[in-house]
Design a protein around this motif. Structure first.
Motif, mmCIF file in Angstrom:
data_model
loop_
_atom_site.group_PDB
_atom_site.id
_atom_site.type_symbol
_atom_site.label_atom_id
_atom_site.label_comp_id
_atom_site.label_asym_id
_atom_site.label_seq_id
_atom_site.Cartn_x
_atom_site.Cartn_y
_atom_site.Cartn_z
ATOM 1 N N LEU A 9 0.823 -1.215 0.000
ATOM 2 C CA LEU A 9 0.000 0.000 0.000
ATOM 3 C C LEU A 9 0.859 1.267 0.000
ATOM 4 N N THR A 10 2.001 1.213 0.655
ATOM 5 C CA THR A 10 2.877 2.382 0.674
ATOM 6 C C THR A 10 3.428 2.642 -0.721
ATOM 7 N N ASP A 12 2.126 1.684 -3.511
ATOM 8 C CA ASP A 12 0.980 2.075 -4.330
ATOM 9 C C ASP A 12 0.690 3.569 -4.167
ATOM 10 N N ARG A 13 0.627 4.005 -2.903
ATOM 11 C CA ARG A 13 0.270 5.399 -2.639
ATOM 12 C C ARG A 13 1.316 6.356 -3.198
ATOM 13 N N GLU A 14 2.584 5.949 -3.116
ATOM 14 C CA GLU A 14 3.654 6.864 -3.508
ATOM 15 C C GLU A 14 3.970 6.842 -4.998
ATOM 16 N N THR A 21 -7.116 10.621 -9.517
ATOM 17 C CA THR A 21 -6.664 10.968 -8.165
ATOM 18 C C THR A 21 -5.391 11.799 -8.219
ATOM 19 N N PRO A 26 -3.302 11.574 -2.320
ATOM 20 C CA PRO A 26 -4.221 10.587 -2.906
ATOM 21 C C PRO A 26 -5.314 10.156 -1.929
ATOM 22 N N PRO A 28 -7.356 7.206 -0.174
ATOM 23 C CA PRO A 28 -6.859 5.865 0.202
ATOM 24 C C PRO A 28 -7.327 4.804 -0.795
ATOM 25 N N SER A 29 -6.510 3.769 -0.969
ATOM 26 C CA SER A 29 -6.931 2.589 -1.733
ATOM 27 C C SER A 29 -6.963 1.396 -0.790
#
Ligand SMILES: *Cc1c(COP(=O)(O)O)cnc(C)c1O
Length: 433
Positions: A9-10, A12-14, A21, A26, A28-29
């Motif tokens: 997830l980290t 993905d977010r970065e 988005t 962003p 959250p996913s």
């Protein structure tokens, strides 16, 4: 959540864009582990009843044995092969089915990779058609406001100019023409004045118009509105009267979602060009189709280029065609009409009454589509978190909380989705002030 999940997830977010988005802040996913039937299982262990059908596309549920088998069988024969100079049974069988099922004028099929590309192809067909006839000034498009046709440039140029943020791309977008959005809803009394402004645009500009493009009956991403079939009927008549090709974009509405197999059937019209996508493979993979009349196909082919100027690398991908064909078979086997009617009845009985809620401006249902239009816009991050806590997957945008469940959804599951909507309507944190 374990360490591996946190790492995924980290990253993905970065590093990974998601649809519409921001990369600096962003939304959250949620990490998905698997999905089966109408349930999406998260890595954290929760299972969510899917109200979105992964954006209109999953008709028969996730991880369906017959659709899985179609992919496996085809994988063992050939997963992909170029479509230039080669062909195969999955493509031929799929196109036979598409021609048989769609409105009668549509007899030639162009396969492509996504809905936006299917719309690009439709627009290129229209422009090449008039070019072939020697009417090169017929190259503009007419459409209605609140439309949505995809994210590539030509498709974007016929999306609503405001919600599509045309000003960002002003220098490069085709300058097309926009009539007011259809104003009379499907269940209201028809008023012929609703098409007056549209007719005036046809009358003034027909000599430069290649095509008119519209989403039949349901304006999807541009507002989730259901408009009157007489409007669509008038569009078809105006196209004929003024010699303008009609493009019907059924990428969202195709394959039964509105209660008709294709939404064009509400107005008993047969367009010159039809776009299909989203639902085409039952939600398994990306595939789209642009169908056209024999006149369009022959005229293009006998014009200056001697061919149609398009040919995607993954055109007619055998895996996608095989699963699309199996999905169409399942529609028949499962009696989609009865499935959609059953969902519509539940939505009418249990979702429509939410229109009495003080936070709700309107609730509406058509086929297996349910919409709750709030008075305020939603706080996407907060409302999404609450839906997950309530065990459902719904992704609202703007003021719209809308659902289009897979056709196989059981009554108890659909009631759970509707109850979750009723619950969040009472929660201030789910809405912007
Ligand atoms: C989603 C959609 C598109 C675009 O399809 P993509 O596969 O996302 O490119 C085009 N038209 C309509 C009506 C749609 O709903």
């Amino acid at each position: 959540m374990n360490k591996k999940h946190t790492e995924l997830l980290t990253f993905d977010r970065e590093n990974i864009w998601h649809p519409y988005t921001s990369m600096s802040s962003p939304l959250p996913s949620y990490l998905v582990e698997s999905a089966k039937g109408v349930e999406i299982k998260l890595a954290t262990g929760e299972t969510l009843i899917d109200g979105m059908a992964s954006w209109w596309s999953v008709l028969h549920g996730y991880n369906h044995p017959k659709l899985n088998q179609a992919v496996i069988d085809q994988t063992e024969k050939v997963a992909h092969v170029m479509f230039g100079g080669l062909t195969h049974q999955p493509a031929v069988e799929l196109c036979q089915k598409l021609i048989a099922l769609t409105p009668k004028s549509l007899e030639r099929v162009f396969l492509s990779d996504s809905g936006s590309v299917a719309v690009e192809v439709a627009i290129k067909m229209a422009i090449q058609y008039w070019h072939s006839k020697g009417e090169k000034n017929k190259h503009r498009l007419l459409t209605v406001r609140n439309g949505y046709h995809g994210d590539t440039f030509a498709a974007m140029s016929v999306c609503d100019p405001v919600t599509g943020m045309h000003q960002l791309f002003d220098q490069v977008l085709m300058k097309n023409l926009f009539a007011p959005a259809p104003g009379i809803a499907i269940d209201e009394e028809w008023q012929p004045e609703d098409t007056a402004a549209l007719e005036a645009l046809f009358a003034e500009h027909h000599q430069e118009l290649a095509a008119f493009i519209i989403e039949p009956i349901v304006q999807g991403t541009g507002g989730m509105r259901f408009y009157h079939p007489e409007y669509l009927k008038t569009c078809a008549a105006l196209c004929k009267k003024y010699r303008v090709l009609m493009i019907a974009d059924e990428i969202a509405t195709g394959f039964g979602r509105t209660g008709k197999l294709f939404a064009c059937e509400w107005a008993d019209i047969s367009p010159d060009i039809l776009c299909l996508g989203k639902t085409l493979t039952g939600g398994y993979m990306s595939l789209a189709a642009t169908l056209c009349s024999e006149d369009v196909a022959v005229t293009i082919s006998e014009g200056e280029a001697g061919c149609f100027m398009h040919g995607p690398t993954f055109m007619g991908n055998p895996l996608a065609c095989a699963v699309a064909s199996a999905s169409i078979d399942l529609l028949k086997e499962n009696d989609w009409q009865q499935q959609v009617a059953r969902l519509e009845a539940i939505l009418q009985q249990h979702l429509l009454p939410l229109s009495g809620h003080k936070r709700v401006k309107d609730a509406r249902v058509l086929g297996a589509i349910g919409v709750v239009e709030a008075r305020q816009s939603v706080n996407v991050a907060n409302i999404q978190k609450r839906f997950v806590e309530l065990g459902v997957w719904i992704r609202p945008f703007g003021k719209l909380i809308y659902i289009m469940p897979p056709y196989v959804t059981e009554k108890s599951d659909l009631l759970k989705v509707i109850r979750a909507i009723a619950t969040v309507l009472d929660e201030d944190t789910c809405f912007n002030a």
